[in-house]
Enzyme design. Structure first.
Site, PDB file in Angstrom:
ATOM      1  N   GLY A  19      -0.740  31.167   0.522  1.00  0.00           N
ATOM      2  CA  GLY A  19      -1.070  30.108   1.361  1.00  0.00           C
ATOM      3  C   GLY A  19      -0.166  30.186   2.562  1.00  0.00           C
ATOM      4  O   GLY A  19       0.727  30.539   2.658  1.00  0.00           O
ATOM      5  N   ASP A  45      -2.273  32.930 -13.428  1.00  0.00           N
ATOM      6  CA  ASP A  45      -3.562  31.996 -12.838  1.00  0.00           C
ATOM      7  C   ASP A  45      -3.053  30.874 -13.185  1.00  0.00           C
ATOM      8  O   ASP A  45      -2.889  30.294 -14.376  1.00  0.00           O
ATOM      9  CB  ASP A  45      -4.616  32.646 -13.542  1.00  0.00           C
ATOM     10  CG  ASP A  45      -5.791  32.028 -12.995  1.00  0.00           C
ATOM     11  OD1 ASP A  45      -5.866  31.142 -12.179  1.00  0.00           O
ATOM     12  OD2 ASP A  45      -7.039  32.336 -13.488  1.00  0.00           O
ATOM     13  N   TYR A 135     -14.398  19.473  -2.425  1.00  0.00           N
ATOM     14  CA  TYR A 135     -13.153  19.788  -2.107  1.00  0.00           C
ATOM     15  C   TYR A 135     -12.227  18.656  -2.221  1.00  0.00           C
ATOM     16  O   TYR A 135     -11.314  18.722  -3.109  1.00  0.00           O
ATOM     17  CB  TYR A 135     -12.934  20.743  -0.892  1.00  0.00           C
ATOM     18  CG  TYR A 135     -11.318  20.774  -0.298  1.00  0.00           C
ATOM     19  CD1 TYR A 135     -10.714  21.581  -0.847  1.00  0.00           C
ATOM     20  CD2 TYR A 135     -11.000  19.869   0.526  1.00  0.00           C
ATOM     21  CE1 TYR A 135      -9.245  21.658  -0.796  1.00  0.00           C
ATOM     22  CE2 TYR A 135      -9.583  19.921   1.004  1.00  0.00           C
ATOM     23  CZ  TYR A 135      -8.758  20.866   0.254  1.00  0.00           C
ATOM     24  OH  TYR A 135      -7.571  20.758   0.666  1.00  0.00           O
ATOM     25  N   TRP A 160      -4.900  19.038   8.842  1.00  0.00           N
ATOM     26  CA  TRP A 160      -5.270  19.891  10.024  1.00  0.00           C
ATOM     27  C   TRP A 160      -4.122  21.139  10.062  1.00  0.00           C
ATOM     28  O   TRP A 160      -3.520  21.089  11.148  1.00  0.00           O
ATOM     29  CB  TRP A 160      -5.164  19.198  11.172  1.00  0.00           C
ATOM     30  CG  TRP A 160      -6.565  18.327  11.309  1.00  0.00           C
ATOM     31  CD1 TRP A 160      -7.329  17.739  10.202  1.00  0.00           C
ATOM     32  CD2 TRP A 160      -7.460  17.876  12.524  1.00  0.00           C
ATOM     33  NE1 TRP A 160      -8.600  17.201  10.785  1.00  0.00           N
ATOM     34  CE2 TRP A 160      -8.306  17.075  12.071  1.00  0.00           C
ATOM     35  CE3 TRP A 160      -6.996  17.953  13.724  1.00  0.00           C
ATOM     36  CZ2 TRP A 160      -9.346  16.374  13.204  1.00  0.00           C
ATOM     37  CZ3 TRP A 160      -7.692  17.349  14.703  1.00  0.00           C
ATOM     38  CH2 TRP A 160      -8.909  16.498  14.339  1.00  0.00           C
TER      39      TRP A 160
END
Length: 310
Positions: A19, A45, A135, A160
């Site tokens: 990420g 996982d 989400y 954002w």
């Protein structure tokens, strides 16, 4: 490195190796004696409890940061089970493992837990949540799972997020700006662009404080962190192309449009502006003006977009 210095090294274990925030944490400048270790799917996982237990126990981490998330906002509407497995169940697994190991947890969350209908004020940590997407709901449930399982936790909501890595609005704008002469950009959603590098710096500072002698309970709970100063997606795009023009990047014509002109499977909050006062009051942490953090990101991205001279 000597045996003694190895023993004194403190590790920040980060879930979510690919990420934007995890990548920025690997690039962050750390205080002496600290190191970052990221754990991704190659290691285990997050949706599998035994994988998380094993990773946390083996890491010997002083602090754990959960930056792993299912972030495909629109796709989540058609595959809610996948979003919940990571954002709720995965968060629960990390929190339980941290509680068992006695390690503080910093859990990254989102403005999408709010419905975005607040008018005239930025969202505070104690404002009621009301997610309007799968989400957002999955992240809200993950936040609650963290509260329930890990006594020493800090939930950090942000919004954002952009960086030179992964998929984000800045990279999309620069790509589309090279492909199209005109772009319609949503101008009725408000928020604060946040550099992943700034988030990484804030999380490291929080982690260090959490393990200082005499660290108090005020360091835990829910906090907000985002770039300083609100704008719209249209205003964000204007600044991206203004900065990119310095590096010879083409500047398309930008046309402001309404949210209704750009329908998406998942609803977006119209107001994503977060009040970050509590983080500053407790930790002394505040983000720079979003324009200041955007400039080096755009410069770095434009360098990679320069076409070779033949």
């Amino acid at each position: 490195m000597s045996e003694g210095s190895q023993a004194s090294t403190r590790t920040i274990l980060v879930f979510g190796s690919q990420g934007q925030v995890a990548t920025s944490l690997r690039e962050a400048i750390l205080p002496a004696g600290w190191t970052v270790r990221t754990a991704g799917r190659a290691e285990g996982d997050i949706a599998v409890r035994r994988d998380v237990d094993r990773i946390v126990a083996a890491s010997g981490a002083a602090v754990v940061i959960n930056a792993a998330a299912y972030t495909a906002v629109d796709r989540a509407e058609s595959e809610p089970e996948a979003a919940i497995a990571v954002n709720r169940d995965g968060a629960s697994h990390v929190a339980e493992a941290c509680a068992h190991a006695g390690a503080p947890l910093i859990h990254l969350s989102t403005d999408y837990v709010f419905d975005g209908r607040a008018v005239g004020h930025a969202y505070r940590e104690d404002d009621p949540i009301a997610p309007v997407s799968v989400y957002g709901a999955s992240k809200a449930e993950g936040d609650q799972a963290v509260r329930d399982a890990a006594p020493r936790h800090a939930i950090v909501r942000t919004a954002w997020v952009y960086s030179p890595h992964g998929q984000n609005f800045v990279k999309t704008m620069l790509r589309l700006g090279r492909e199209r002469p005109e772009l319609g950009i949503v101008a009725d959603q408000h928020g604060c662009p946040t550099a992943a590098a700034d988030i990484a710096g804030a999380l490291v500072a929080m982690a260090v404080r959490m393990v200082e002698p005499g660290a108090g309970s005020d360091l835990y709970g829910t906090f907000h962190f985002s770039g300083t100063g609100p704008t719209t997606w249209y205003g964000f795009a204007q600044e991206i192309f203004r900065l990119a023009a310095r590096h010879g990047h083409p500047a398309p014509l930008l046309r402001p449009i309404a949210t209704t002109d750009y329908p998406t499977p998942a609803a977006r909050p119209a107001n994503s502006v977060l009040d970050c006062g509590r983080l500053h009051a407790v930790y002394g942490i505040a983000a720079p003006a979003w324009q200041d953090s955007l400039a080096p990101c755009v410069a770095r991205l434009c360098e990679t977009l320069v076409e070779p001279v033949t």
